[in-house]
Design a protein around this motif. Structure first.
Motif, PDB file in Angstrom:
ATOM      1  N   LEU A   1       0.806  -1.216   0.000  1.00 53.76           N
ATOM      2  CA  LEU A   1       0.000   0.000   0.000  1.00 53.76           C
ATOM      3  C   LEU A   1       0.842   1.271   0.000  1.00 53.76           C
ATOM      4  CD1 LEU A   1      -2.745  -1.055   2.593  1.00 53.76           C
ATOM      5  CD2 LEU A   1      -2.795  -1.259   0.091  1.00 53.76           C
ATOM      6  N   LEU A   2       2.163   1.139   0.083  1.00 49.33           N
ATOM      7  CA  LEU A   2       3.027   2.312   0.124  1.00 49.33           C
ATOM      8  C   LEU A   2       3.254   2.878  -1.275  1.00 49.33           C
ATOM      9  CD1 LEU A   2       5.828   1.260   2.658  1.00 49.33           C
ATOM     10  CD2 LEU A   2       3.610   2.298   3.116  1.00 49.33           C
ATOM     11  N   SER A   3       3.634   4.167  -1.316  1.00 55.13           N
ATOM     12  CA  SER A   3       3.981   4.802  -2.587  1.00 55.13           C
ATOM     13  C   SER A   3       5.352   4.294  -3.046  1.00 55.13           C
ATOM     14  CB  SER A   3       4.034   6.327  -2.415  1.00 55.13           C
ATOM     15  OG  SER A   3       5.128   6.693  -1.588  1.00 55.13           O
ATOM     16  N   GLY A   4       5.713   4.624  -4.287  1.00 54.45           N
ATOM     17  CA  GLY A   4       7.013   4.206  -4.812  1.00 54.45           C
ATOM     18  C   GLY A   4       8.169   4.727  -3.982  1.00 54.45           C
ATOM     19  N   GLY A   5       8.080   6.000  -3.565  1.00 50.72           N
ATOM     20  CA  GLY A   5       9.140   6.585  -2.753  1.00 50.72           C
ATOM     21  C   GLY A   5       9.233   5.943  -1.382  1.00 50.72           C
ATOM     22  N   GLN A   6       8.083   5.620  -0.787  1.00 50.97           N
ATOM     23  CA  GLN A   6       8.083   4.981   0.533  1.00 50.97           C
ATOM     24  C   GLN A   6       8.664   3.571   0.450  1.00 50.97           C
ATOM     25  OE1 GLN A   6       3.851   5.526   1.191  1.00 50.97           O
ATOM     26  NE2 GLN A   6       4.220   7.039   2.804  1.00 50.97           N
ATOM     27  N   LYS A   7       8.313   2.838  -0.603  1.00 58.22           N
ATOM     28  CA  LYS A   7       8.863   1.489  -0.782  1.00 58.22           C
ATOM     29  C   LYS A   7      10.384   1.547  -0.927  1.00 58.22           C
ATOM     30  CE  LYS A   7       4.792  -0.592  -2.990  1.00 58.22           C
ATOM     31  NZ  LYS A   7       4.224  -1.089  -4.266  1.00 58.22           N
ATOM     32  N   LYS A   8      10.867   2.544  -1.668  1.00 61.24           N
ATOM     33  CA  LYS A   8      12.316   2.658  -1.862  1.00 61.24           C
ATOM     34  C   LYS A   8      13.016   2.896  -0.525  1.00 61.24           C
ATOM     35  CE  LYS A   8      15.675   2.788  -4.908  1.00 61.24           C
ATOM     36  NZ  LYS A   8      15.792   1.997  -6.121  1.00 61.24           N
ATOM     37  N   ARG A   9      12.395   3.720   0.331  1.00 57.75           N
ATOM     38  CA  ARG A   9      13.009   4.015   1.622  1.00 57.75           C
ATOM     39  C   ARG A   9      13.008   2.786   2.541  1.00 57.75           C
ATOM     40  NH1 ARG A   9       9.941   9.372   3.220  1.00 57.75           N
ATOM     41  NH2 ARG A   9       8.580   8.827   1.478  1.00 57.75           N
ATOM     42  N   VAL A  10      11.976   1.956   2.435  1.00 54.66           N
ATOM     43  CA  VAL A  10      11.953   0.699   3.193  1.00 54.66           C
ATOM     44  C   VAL A  10      13.076  -0.216   2.703  1.00 54.66           C
ATOM     45  CG1 VAL A  10      10.626  -1.391   3.690  1.00 54.66           C
ATOM     46  CG2 VAL A  10       9.495   0.842   3.726  1.00 54.66           C
ATOM     47  N   ALA A  11      13.270  -0.263   1.380  1.00 55.44           N
ATOM     48  CA  ALA A  11      14.329  -1.098   0.812  1.00 55.44           C
ATOM     49  C   ALA A  11      15.711  -0.609   1.254  1.00 55.44           C
ATOM     50  CB  ALA A  11      14.234  -1.090  -0.709  1.00 55.44           C
ATOM     51  N   ILE A  12      15.881   0.713   1.347  1.00 54.40           N
ATOM     52  CA  ILE A  12      17.148   1.281   1.818  1.00 54.40           C
ATOM     53  C   ILE A  12      17.390   0.870   3.274  1.00 54.40           C
ATOM     54  CG2 ILE A  12      18.303   3.442   2.438  1.00 54.40           C
ATOM     55  CD1 ILE A  12      16.976   4.692  -0.060  1.00 54.40           C
ATOM     56  N   ALA A  13      16.347   0.961   4.098  1.00 55.56           N
ATOM     57  CA  ALA A  13      16.472   0.552   5.500  1.00 55.56           C
ATOM     58  C   ALA A  13      16.867  -0.915   5.600  1.00 55.56           C
ATOM     59  CB  ALA A  13      15.165   0.807   6.239  1.00 55.56           C
ATOM     60  N   SER A  14      16.297  -1.750   4.750  1.00 53.82           N
ATOM     61  CA  SER A  14      16.607  -3.176   4.750  1.00 53.82           C
ATOM     62  C   SER A  14      18.066  -3.421   4.397  1.00 53.82           C
ATOM     63  CB  SER A  14      15.698  -3.910   3.761  1.00 53.82           C
ATOM     64  OG  SER A  14      15.968  -5.294   3.760  1.00 53.82           O
ATOM     65  N   ALA A  15      18.576  -2.674   3.402  1.00 54.22           N
ATOM     66  CA  ALA A  15      19.983  -2.841   3.001  1.00 54.22           C
ATOM     67  C   ALA A  15      20.938  -2.380   4.093  1.00 54.22           C
ATOM     68  CB  ALA A  15      20.240  -2.067   1.706  1.00 54.22           C
ATOM     69  N   LEU A  16      20.558  -1.323   4.828  1.00 61.08           N
ATOM     70  CA  LEU A  16      21.451  -0.761   5.840  1.00 61.08           C
ATOM     71  C   LEU A  16      21.426  -1.535   7.157  1.00 61.08           C
ATOM     72  CD1 LEU A  16      20.818   3.079   5.352  1.00 61.08           C
ATOM     73  CD2 LEU A  16      22.766   1.747   4.534  1.00 61.08           C
ATOM     74  N   ILE A  17      20.317  -2.210   7.459  1.00 60.11           N
ATOM     75  CA  ILE A  17      20.171  -2.851   8.769  1.00 60.11           C
ATOM     76  C   ILE A  17      20.975  -4.149   8.872  1.00 60.11           C
ATOM     77  CG2 ILE A  17      18.163  -4.302   8.265  1.00 60.11           C
ATOM     78  CD1 ILE A  17      18.656  -2.235  11.461  1.00 60.11           C
ATOM     79  N   HIS A  18      21.207  -4.797   7.727  1.00 60.00           N
ATOM     80  CA  HIS A  18      21.922  -6.066   7.743  1.00 60.00           C
ATOM     81  C   HIS A  18      23.433  -5.807   7.735  1.00 60.00           C
ATOM     82  CE1 HIS A  18      17.930  -7.303   6.337  1.00 60.00           C
ATOM     83  NE2 HIS A  18      18.218  -8.490   6.845  1.00 60.00           N
ATOM     84  N   PRO A  19      24.187  -6.371   8.684  1.00 63.49           N
ATOM     85  CA  PRO A  19      25.636  -6.148   8.736  1.00 63.49           C
ATOM     86  C   PRO A  19      26.317  -6.644   7.464  1.00 63.49           C
ATOM     87  CG  PRO A  19      24.836  -7.221  10.741  1.00 63.49           C
ATOM     88  CD  PRO A  19      23.715  -7.261   9.763  1.00 63.49           C
TER      89      PRO A  19
END
Length: 592
Positions: free
Chosen positions: A121-139
């Motif tokens: 249900l998120l916008s394209g920009g919101q989805k991208k920011r979730v994906a960025i968080a996912s990439a940064l959270i994993h060591p």
């Protein structure tokens, strides 16, 4: 220390060779910008480095214990999971539980606060920011990012830039954001005609070195052609192969003849195509638009001049794309009026590329729009226009579904321009386009005979294109700034500087809060005695930084650094003032 070593990598798709025996080494502090024309295989090469795809030949070797974090260009958001579950998708449950608080902090910094919302249900920009968080959270020791700045606003791009600067490991990144590329990298790797070229420079240094390399290649080819002409004359006179000297000369001629000339990239270049635009263009009066109980545009007025160059900025979710869709007739305003002149012909470049049939051939898609177009250079056919936009004879008969993301964007851009509009509406036109195409688009817009309104997060693009900036703000307000993006930053900083209220005794104080303690400790009293001086010191530093900011409008790197320092200092000042109020309330309660 070398973290990753890729050796003798080759890959072909059908008859098209993407990489031909290339090698790539990544050391622990490398920040590599990976660039090249769309369709040359940049994203594919990053997938190979990340272990997501196998090459035809070659090997990838990782140093012991090296972990890779990977952000794909188009992450998969098809599963019905929550935002937080998406961040930890594929991770162990224990890891997700351990890092949940950190993930929520990252998401909050990225503007995502509903952690239980369905990701779909998120916008394209919101989805991208979730994906960025996912990439940064994993060591990880290596972070591979494919177009991380697509679909995110300027503030988020600046935040990500700082995160990558502070990242301790190695980074490989594809991005079209030239300011981002210049500041976040220390090496450039260019994929050019199946080969890799390395430059120990940021993007600015790369441009100079690339020009030198191309000039050297052209000079070498000029020398080769000169020698060939001379040898050809000698061969025509009748080369005698009896002597060793003559045989050597013949072999030299054959070697020179068989050597390939350097491949020079063709360029996307097109003269302005537009229809006549009358005196009246577009007028917007009292425009208001809301949905889900939130007003995104409130009572907005705008008159578009015939040669306007308008940049539209603002955080994701402030109604920028919706405004363009209203102008394009694809959304309806709630209140107000939008009127058009009789000669207006809109060309709308949608963020999602509109509808494109994956089974349709490239040339058929363009012929459906126009068989021919009239340009200042004469009449050009659909095939000739495709050649202009880097689609060769063979690729014109490819199906759209086989194109890369960047090639689809380039094709879609051509389709919009071929309709000969005189008002261009561009929604994030720089997403997925290679830098060469962006440069040509910017040059095209300079000569475009009509008005341009562009929603963009690309600071470089806005600096070159815009003469007016409209900032869409939370709550539905729209603020106009004259000038390009750098001018907008400067004027916004000046506005913020003069709008900071001085703390006076007459300032209204908030009501006393219920405090956990009424008595002040020695530490509290000491802090109260010195906090006025600390606040004054912060105010002086803030004023000094804002003054320096107004004097550095042309140095974009310095301007960005100052903006970040001002934001940090403003937050510290606000916290100190909040603490001053709290200490005053504690003192009043103790004395009452």
């Amino acid at each position: 220390m070398v973290l990753l070593n890729a050796e003798h990598i080759s890959l072909s798709w059908g008859e098209k060779t993407l990489f031909d025996d290339v090698s790539f080494a990544l050391e622990e502090h490398d920040k590599v910008g990976f660039i090249g024309i769309n369709g040359t295989g940049k994203s594919t090469f990053l997938r190979i480095l990340a272990g997501m795809q196998d090459p035809d030949t070659g090997t990838i070797t990782l140093a012991r214990g090296t972990r890779i974090g990977y952000l794909p260009q188009s992450p998969d958001f098809s599963e019905p999971v929550t935002v937080l579950q998406q961040v930890f998708r594929g991770a162990a449950a224990s890891f997700a539980e351990e890092r949940a608080y950190e993930a929520k902090m990252l998401l909050t910094q990225l503007g995502i606060t509903d952690f239980d919302k369905d990701i779909r249900l998120l916008s394209g920009g919101q989805k991208k920011r979730v994906a960025i968080a996912s990439a940064l959270i994993h060591p990880s020791e290596i972070l591979i990012l494919d177009e991380p700045t697509n679909h995110i606003d300027n503030e988020t791009a600046s935040w990500l830039e700082q995160q990558l600067k502070a990242y301790k490991g190695a980074i490989v990144i594809i991005t079209h954001d030239r300011y981002f590329l210049n500041r976040a990298t220390n090496r450039i790797c260019e994929l050019d005609h199946t080969k890799l070229y390395f430059y120990d420079e940021n993007y600015e240094g790369f441009l100079a070195r690339k020009a030198e390399r191309m000039a050297s290649a052209v000079a070498s080819e000029r020398k080769r052609q000169s020698i060939l002409r001379h040898e050809m004359e000698w061969m025509k006179r009748g080369a005698k192969a009896r002597t060793t000297k003559a045989r050597a000369r013949i072999e030299r001629f054959e070697a020179l003849s068989s050597r390939s000339a350097p491949e020079i990239d063709s360029s996307v270049e097109m003269k302005s195509i537009s229809t006549r635009l009358g005196k009246k263009t577009v007028e917007v009066k009292g425009l208001t638009k809301s949905w889900d109980g939130v007003t995104y545009i409130r009572n907005f007025d705008l008159t578009v001049a015939r040669d306007d160059r308008i940049g539209i900025v603002g955080r994701n979710g402030t109604g920028k794309s919706t405004f363009l869709r209203i102008l394009a007739g694809q959304a309806k305003e709630d209140a107000g009026e939008v009127s058009f002149g009789e000669t207006v012909k809109i060309g709308y470049f949608a963020q999602d590329c509109g509808h494109m049939d994956n089974n349709q051939k490239v040339i058929e898609f363009i012929r459906d729009i126009a068989e021919t177009v009239h340009t200042p250079d004469g009449t050009l056919s659909a095939a000739q226009m495709l050649e202009t936009f880097l689609f060769s004879g063979e690729s014109q008969w490819a199906r759209i579904g086989s194109l890369s993301g960047g090639e689809r964007r380039r094709l879609y851009l051509l389709s919009v321009l071929m309709s000969a509009p005189n008002i261009l509406l561009l929604d994030e036109p720089t997403n997925d386009l290679d830098i060469e195409t962006l440069t040509i688009l910017e040059n095209y817009l300079e000569g475009f005979d009509g008005a341009v309104l562009a929603v963009s997060h690309d600071r470089y693009f806005l600096d070159k294109m815009a003469s007016r900036i409209f900032e869409f703000q939370a709550g539905g307000g729209v603020q106009e700034y004259l000038g390009n993006y750098a001018d907008y930053l400067e004027k916004r900083a000046e506005t913020e500087m003069f709008s900071v209220p001085a703390k006076t005794e007459k300032a209204a104080k908030p009501k006393a809060r219920a405090l956990g303690k009424s008595k002040m400790s020695y530490k509290d009293r000491y802090e109260l005695e010195h906090i006025d001086d600390e606040i004054a010191d912060l105010e002086d530093k803030l004023a000094s930084l804002k003054e320096e900011q107004t004097q550095n409008t042309s140095d974009f790197v310095k301007l960005q650094q100052l903006t970040e320092q001002i934001e940090d200092l403003s937050a510290r000042l606000e916290a100190k003032e909040e603490r001053w109020i709290e200490l005053q309330e504690m003192a009043e309660l103790e004395n009452s």
